[in-house]
Design an enzyme around this catalytic site. Structure first.
Site, short mmCIF file in Angstrom:
data_model
loop_
_atom_site.label_atom_id
_atom_site.label_comp_id
_atom_site.label_asym_id
_atom_site.label_seq_id
_atom_site.Cartn_x
_atom_site.Cartn_y
_atom_site.Cartn_z
N GLU A 138 0.90 -1.24 0.23
CA GLU A 138 -0.15 0.01 0.15
C GLU A 138 1.12 1.25 -0.04
O GLU A 138 2.24 1.41 0.67
CB GLU A 138 -0.81 -0.07 1.11
CG GLU A 138 -1.79 -1.28 1.44
CD GLU A 138 -2.95 -1.27 0.27
OE1 GLU A 138 -3.57 -0.18 0.09
OE2 GLU A 138 -3.25 -2.44 -0.19
N SER A 154 -13.48 1.36 -6.96
CA SER A 154 -14.15 0.58 -5.99
C SER A 154 -14.24 1.67 -4.84
O SER A 154 -15.05 1.98 -4.18
CB SER A 154 -13.30 -0.56 -5.71
OG SER A 154 -12.02 -0.39 -5.31
N TYR A 210 -7.99 3.37 -21.27
CA TYR A 210 -8.35 2.96 -19.74
C TYR A 210 -7.80 4.07 -18.79
O TYR A 210 -6.57 4.24 -18.95
CB TYR A 210 -7.92 1.46 -19.29
CG TYR A 210 -8.38 1.07 -17.92
CD1 TYR A 210 -9.61 0.63 -17.75
CD2 TYR A 210 -7.44 1.75 -16.87
CE1 TYR A 210 -9.97 0.40 -16.50
CE2 TYR A 210 -7.97 1.29 -15.53
CZ TYR A 210 -9.10 0.51 -15.33
OH TYR A 210 -9.51 0.41 -14.27
N GLU A 212 -1.81 -2.33 -10.07
CA GLU A 212 -2.62 -2.96 -11.06
C GLU A 212 -3.69 -2.27 -11.97
O GLU A 212 -3.97 -2.74 -13.05
CB GLU A 212 -3.36 -4.36 -10.42
CG GLU A 212 -4.84 -3.76 -9.69
CD GLU A 212 -4.60 -2.97 -8.45
OE1 GLU A 212 -3.48 -2.93 -7.93
OE2 GLU A 212 -5.61 -2.42 -8.18
#
Ligand SMILES: *[C@@H]1O[C@H](CO)[C@@H](O)[C@H](O)[C@H]1NC(C)=O
Ligand SMILES: *[C@@H]1O[C@H](CO)[C@@H](O)[C@H](O)[C@H]1NC(C)=O
Ligand SMILES: *[C@@H]1O[C@H](CO)[C@@H](O)[C@H](O)[C@H]1NC(C)=O
Length: 350
Positions: free
Chosen positions: A128, A185, A231, A245
């Site tokens: 992280e 998310s 993207y 990712e």
């Protein structure tokens, strides 16, 4: 009348004896099992055919609780060997202990409470970014090696990388029917990425997937994203080398051109070719970026330029937790006998 209590007393004594005997047997069995099991570990895992000395490496926790097979290191990480275990009984004998930050950062009690054996290496593992790594100061004066996505870590564990590819295997741009996709998310309205998106969507259509948006099943993930020309690889926080990712899997492995928001263009170019991505910083405003994407949409030849590097290289996403730990084994064998990281929190600034 007194015969009954006497008889009961007798029976009671026998019962006590039986319980004592059973306890004794159970204890012996447990003790034997434990040591026998250990011995068989030693013979099966710790003393392989190789003759060099091996290291005992303890996983203090499974990262995020994810379990995976231990002691099956793939090439080229299978030599030298380590004996990996998650059994904390090994702590006093372990040569190294690997701590996954997110599993130990909440309370001091999540770290070992027993005395640290002399010479034992502690490895700090974290994928992280500093913005999402609480209580870093608690990690000062404890660790000997760092293991993270930062390229200057002792054990470099990136989210992805490029490999030389066999030139006889041609790359073809996936069939495109849509323009811009984004999977998100963690929707934080005040984050840089959501602010940027809100501006961008005024000028170009963006299909948003993820929690609170369109569903995207994991089995269709790459297939759906491959139908998009672009993207949005927007990182949740901006830190040196923090390229996740969102670039490797979502964009590059799907065959969509990444539009990145993260560290500087220069930082990205340490890992991927300059002509493989579009950086939001390349444009004075979100509108200018949108105009550029719309231009490319009408110009297939210019769009195809973003795939030229694929003749030589191919993207690889993070393989597995297992491989990350196997890398640590290789690094531990090369580590000096003494090394200290007094201020981890300074090395990992917010
Ligand atoms: C490349 O692929 C071809 C055909 O699949 C194969 O014959 C060749 O050995 C490969 N070359 C390398 C360097 O892997
Ligand atoms: C790869 O592309 C070259 C040149 O375009 C072509 O000659 C060759 O047949 C292709 N190979 C495969 C395996 O498709
Ligand atoms: C590991 O690092 C800690 C502090 O960061 C230090 O106290 C300890 O002596 C070091 N151990 C080894 C084996 O280098």
């Amino acid at each position: 009348m007194p015969a009954v209590p006497a008889l009961w007393g007798h029976r009671y004594l026998i019962l006590l004896h039986v319980i004592a005997l059973l306890t004794c047997l159970l204890f012996t069995y447990y003790h034997f099992q434990k040591h026998y099991a250990r011995d068989s570990h030693w013979s099966a895992q710790l003393l392989p055919t190789e003759t060099e000395a091996d290291l005992i490496v303890l996983l203090w926790t499974w990262p995020f609780g994810d379990h995976f097979p231990l002691n099956q290191c793939p090439k080229p990480f299978n030599n030298p060997r380590c004996f990996f275990t998650d059994d904390r009984d090994w702590f006093p004998k372990a040569n190294a202990v690997i701590f996954h930050h997110r599993d130990v950062c909440r309370f001091k009690s999540q770290m070992p409470q027993m005395p640290r054996p002399e010479g034992q290496y502690w490895v700090w593992f974290n994928l992280e970014s500093p913005s999402h790594s609480p209580n870093l100061a608690m990690m000062d004066n404890l660790f000997n090696l760092t293991m993270s996505y930062r390229s200057d870590s002792d054990i470099f564990t990136p989210y992805g990388w490029l490999e030389k590819k066999n030139e006889s295997q041609n790359f073809t741009i996936p069939e495109k029917s849509k323009l811009v996709a984004w999977v998100v998310s963690n929707w934080n309205p005040s984050s840089k990425r959501v602010t940027y998106y809100n501006e961008l969507k005024e000028h170009i259509n963006v299909d948003v997937y993820g929690r609170q948006h369109n569903r995207l099943d994991s089995d269709k993930f790459n297939v759906v994203l491959s139908t998009y020309k672009f993207y949005l690889s927007f990182e949740n926080s901006i830190h040196r080398d923090y390229i996740t990712e969102k670039l490797w899997r979502n964009a590059l492995q799907s065959g969509a051109v990444p539009v990145v928001l993260g560290p500087s263009r220069e930082n990205y170019e340490k890992f991927i070719p300059a002509d493989s991505f579009i950086h939001v910083d390349d444009f004075p405003s979100a509108k200018d970026l949108a105009d550029y994407l719309l231009e490319l949409d009408k110009d297939p030849q210019r769009y195809a330029q973003y795939f030229r590097w694929r003749i030589r290289l191919r993207p690889v996403g993070k393989v597995s937790w297992e491989t990350e730990y196997c890398k640590a084994c290789v690094a531990l064998h090369k580590a000096p006998s003494y090394r200290a990281i007094p201020r981890l929190s300074e090395w990992y600034p917010k």
